[in-house]
Design an enzyme around this catalytic site. Structure first.
Site, PDB file in Angstrom:
ATOM      1  CG  HIS A 166      10.716  -6.290   3.904  1.00  0.00           C
ATOM      2  ND1 HIS A 166       9.680  -5.449   4.185  1.00  0.00           N
ATOM      3  CD2 HIS A 166      10.224  -7.203   3.010  1.00  0.00           C
ATOM      4  CE1 HIS A 166       8.600  -5.817   3.487  1.00  0.00           C
ATOM      5  NE2 HIS A 166       8.903  -6.871   2.768  1.00  0.00           N
TER       6      HIS A 166
ATOM      7  CB  SER B 176      -0.856 -10.307   7.267  1.00  0.00           C
ATOM      8  OG  SER B 176      -0.686  -9.985   5.920  1.00  0.00           O
TER       9      SER B 176
ATOM     10  CD1 TRP C 194      -2.493   1.706   0.231  1.00  0.00           C
ATOM     11  CD2 TRP C 194      -2.801   1.263   2.415  1.00  0.00           C
ATOM     12  NE1 TRP C 194      -3.533   2.477   0.667  1.00  0.00           N
ATOM     13  CE2 TRP C 194      -3.743   2.220   1.999  1.00  0.00           C
ATOM     14  CE3 TRP C 194      -2.813   0.826   3.742  1.00  0.00           C
ATOM     15  CZ2 TRP C 194      -4.692   2.760   2.885  1.00  0.00           C
ATOM     16  CZ3 TRP C 194      -3.755   1.359   4.617  1.00  0.00           C
ATOM     17  CH2 TRP C 194      -4.682   2.309   4.185  1.00  0.00           C
TER      18      TRP C 194
ATOM     19  NE  ARG D 154      -4.662 -12.425   4.819  1.00  0.00           N
ATOM     20  CZ  ARG D 154      -5.536 -12.529   5.809  1.00  0.00           C
ATOM     21  NH1 ARG D 154      -6.443 -13.484   5.781  1.00  0.00           N
ATOM     22  NH2 ARG D 154      -5.521 -11.695   6.842  1.00  0.00           N
TER      23      ARG D 154
ATOM     24  CE1 TYR E 268      -2.478  -2.141   5.725  1.00  0.00           C
ATOM     25  CE2 TYR E 268      -4.042  -2.386   7.526  1.00  0.00           C
ATOM     26  CZ  TYR E 268      -3.673  -2.640   6.223  1.00  0.00           C
ATOM     27  OH  TYR E 268      -4.493  -3.391   5.410  1.00  0.00           O
TER      28      TYR E 268
HETATM   29  P1  PAP Z   1       4.869  -7.434   1.836  1.00  0.00           P
HETATM   30  O1  PAP Z   1       5.693  -7.029   3.000  1.00  0.00           O
HETATM   31  O2  PAP Z   1       5.027  -8.878   1.476  1.00  0.00           O
HETATM   32  O3  PAP Z   1       5.023  -6.521   0.672  1.00  0.00           O
HETATM   33  P2  PAP Z   1       2.604  -6.016   2.810  1.00  0.00           P
HETATM   34  O4  PAP Z   1       2.140  -5.239   1.660  1.00  0.00           O
HETATM   35  O5  PAP Z   1       3.420  -5.291   3.839  1.00  0.00           O
HETATM   36  O6  PAP Z   1       3.361  -7.311   2.328  1.00  0.00           O
HETATM   37  O7  PAP Z   1       1.377  -6.623   3.581  1.00  0.00           O
HETATM   38  C1  PAP Z   1       0.307  -7.229   2.930  1.00  0.00           C
HETATM   39  C2  PAP Z   1      -0.931  -6.806   3.677  1.00  0.00           C
HETATM   40  O8  PAP Z   1      -1.333  -5.512   3.228  1.00  0.00           O
HETATM   41  C3  PAP Z   1      -2.084  -7.745   3.399  1.00  0.00           C
HETATM   42  O9  PAP Z   1      -2.851  -7.727   4.603  1.00  0.00           O
HETATM   43  P3  PAP Z   1      -3.840  -8.944   5.030  1.00  0.00           P
HETATM   44  O10 PAP Z   1      -3.065 -10.198   4.910  1.00  0.00           O
HETATM   45  O11 PAP Z   1      -4.223  -8.615   6.430  1.00  0.00           O
HETATM   46  O12 PAP Z   1      -4.979  -8.866   4.098  1.00  0.00           O
HETATM   47  C4  PAP Z   1      -2.778  -7.043   2.256  1.00  0.00           C
HETATM   48  O13 PAP Z   1      -4.117  -7.433   2.076  1.00  0.00           O
HETATM   49  C5  PAP Z   1      -2.665  -5.607   2.707  1.00  0.00           C
HETATM   50  N1  PAP Z   1      -2.804  -4.648   1.603  1.00  0.00           N
HETATM   51  C6  PAP Z   1      -2.333  -4.767   0.347  1.00  0.00           C
HETATM   52  N2  PAP Z   1      -2.687  -3.695  -0.379  1.00  0.00           N
HETATM   53  C7  PAP Z   1      -3.400  -2.886   0.427  1.00  0.00           C
HETATM   54  C8  PAP Z   1      -4.063  -1.645   0.236  1.00  0.00           C
HETATM   55  N3  PAP Z   1      -4.070  -1.032  -0.935  1.00  0.00           N
HETATM   56  N4  PAP Z   1      -4.709  -1.098   1.294  1.00  0.00           N
HETATM   57  C9  PAP Z   1      -4.726  -1.715   2.495  1.00  0.00           C
HETATM   58  N5  PAP Z   1      -4.134  -2.897   2.728  1.00  0.00           N
HETATM   59  C10 PAP Z   1      -3.474  -3.479   1.702  1.00  0.00           C
END
Ligand code: PAP
Length: 310
Positions: free
Chosen positions: A120, A150, A64, A275, A208
């Site tokens: 990271h 997550s 995000w 997700r 977040y």
């Molecule tokens: P990464 O470190 O592997 O890149 P990251 O993007 O930090 O992952 O985390 C993924 C989480 O952000 C997911 O959360 P969940 O498992 O609780 O669903 C994902 O759904 C969420 N996410 C991805 N895109 C967005 C967005 N545009 N707005 C809000 N949450 C998002």
């Protein structure tokens, strides 16, 4: 490097049926290819003062934050019908330090004059030039219980293990013991938090949950900080609202590229980064005992900070 890695403490994740091994390097846990990429970056990466680093522990809102920062920084070059975010996973639009070769970053810098870079790595393990160049850092963090859930689903799905074969209690316990990607998670957050107190003009912390509850204020803060502030006219014309909507979960997770794509033909499907994006999804997985246990430890570690991670 290979010989050095062999000397590091190792942990094979039992709840992932032994399919994943992490190494402890400079006090954090990481899988091998990201460790190699991190060490390569520590040795070779030359940050410029104009670079902006988007930093995070995994599963805290990286995808995000990258989309927002990319859309903000490229808004004069692209509109909603031409942005690369329509055709590429955002992780391919913003170079990931541990995965990119230095040349790739240089090319990107020239091609788009894009200052963004993501990592990271914990603060203490950033390449020396990131600190000495005094470039800006944005750090995102998230409620620890939602991070655990997550990460559980991401790793399980990446390894194609159904839930019945990947006991959540074991994943929880491992995370609680500090063994998580780039973890212990608490130390990751504390490292950037401490640095933000020492260098408040260079390090911005975003949460977040705050980005969700107050998107406009936080997106404007992000744009100001990374050097692409919105003008009053842009605000009036709805540019901020449009970026928030475009980068929102609803829109991004429904883009074809994010539903069906795979970056560079790699193993991980793009959809794994999208997700549920629900605050409090942990309630569907935690027992009362788990909740108490993780909150107690988090309180102990964060009592002095004023940060709320639970
Ligand atoms: P990464 O470190 O592997 O890149 P990251 O993007 O930090 O992952 O985390 C993924 C989480 O952000 C997911 O959360 P969940 O498992 O609780 O669903 C994902 O759904 C969420 N996410 C991805 N895109 C967005 C967005 N545009 N707005 C809000 N949450 C998002």
């Amino acid at each position: 490097m290979e010989d050095m890695i062999k000397t590091l403490p190792m942990h094979t994740c039992s709840w992932l049926k032994g399919k994943m091994t992490m190494y402890k390097y400079q006090d954090f846990w990481v899988i091998k290819h990201l460790l190699e990429g991190g060490i390569r970056a520590q040795q070779n990466f030359k940050a410029e003062p104009s670079d902006v680093f988007l930093c995070s522990a995994p599963k805290t809102g990286t995808t995000w934050l990258k989309s927002l920062a990319f859309a903000i920084a490229t808004r004069e070059k692209f509109d909603e019908s031409t942005t690369p975010l329509l055709t590429k996973l955002v992780h391919e639009c913003v170079p990931f330090l541990e995965r990119s070769e230095v040349e790739e970053h240089e090319n990107n810098r020239k091609k788009l004059s894009l200052p963004l870079m993501a990592t990271h790595l914990p603060y203490a393990s950033l390449p020396e030039s990131v600190l000495s160049s005094n470039c800006k850092i944005v750090y995102i963090y998230r409620n620890i219980k939602d991070v655990i859930v997550s990460q559980y689903h991401f790793m399980r799905e990446a390894l194609k293990l159904p839930m019945e074969d990947a006991p959540f209690e074991e994943a929880f316990e491992e995370f609680y013991q500090g063994v998580s990607g780039y973890g212990p998670y608490w130390d990751h957050v504390l490292g950037y938090w401490k640095a933000s107190l020492e260098r408040p003009d260079k390090i911005l912390l975003l949460k977040y949950e705050d980005l969700k509850s107050e998107p406009k204020n936080n997106v404007k803060k992000l744009a100001d900080f990374i050097g692409y502030p919105f003008s009053a006219d842009e605000e009036k014309a709805g540019v901020v609202d449009n970026i928030i909507r475009f980068c929102g979960f609803e829109n991004m997770s429904n883009l074809e590229v994010n539903k069906t794509g795979k970056p560079n033909g790699g193993m991980l499907e793009n959809r794994l980064y999208y997700r549920k994006a629900k605050d409090g999804d942990w309630k569907n997985y935690f027992t009362d005992e788990m909740k108490e246990k993780i909150e107690k430890l988090t309180d102990e570690k964060f009592s002095e900070t004023g940060l709320v991670l639970k």
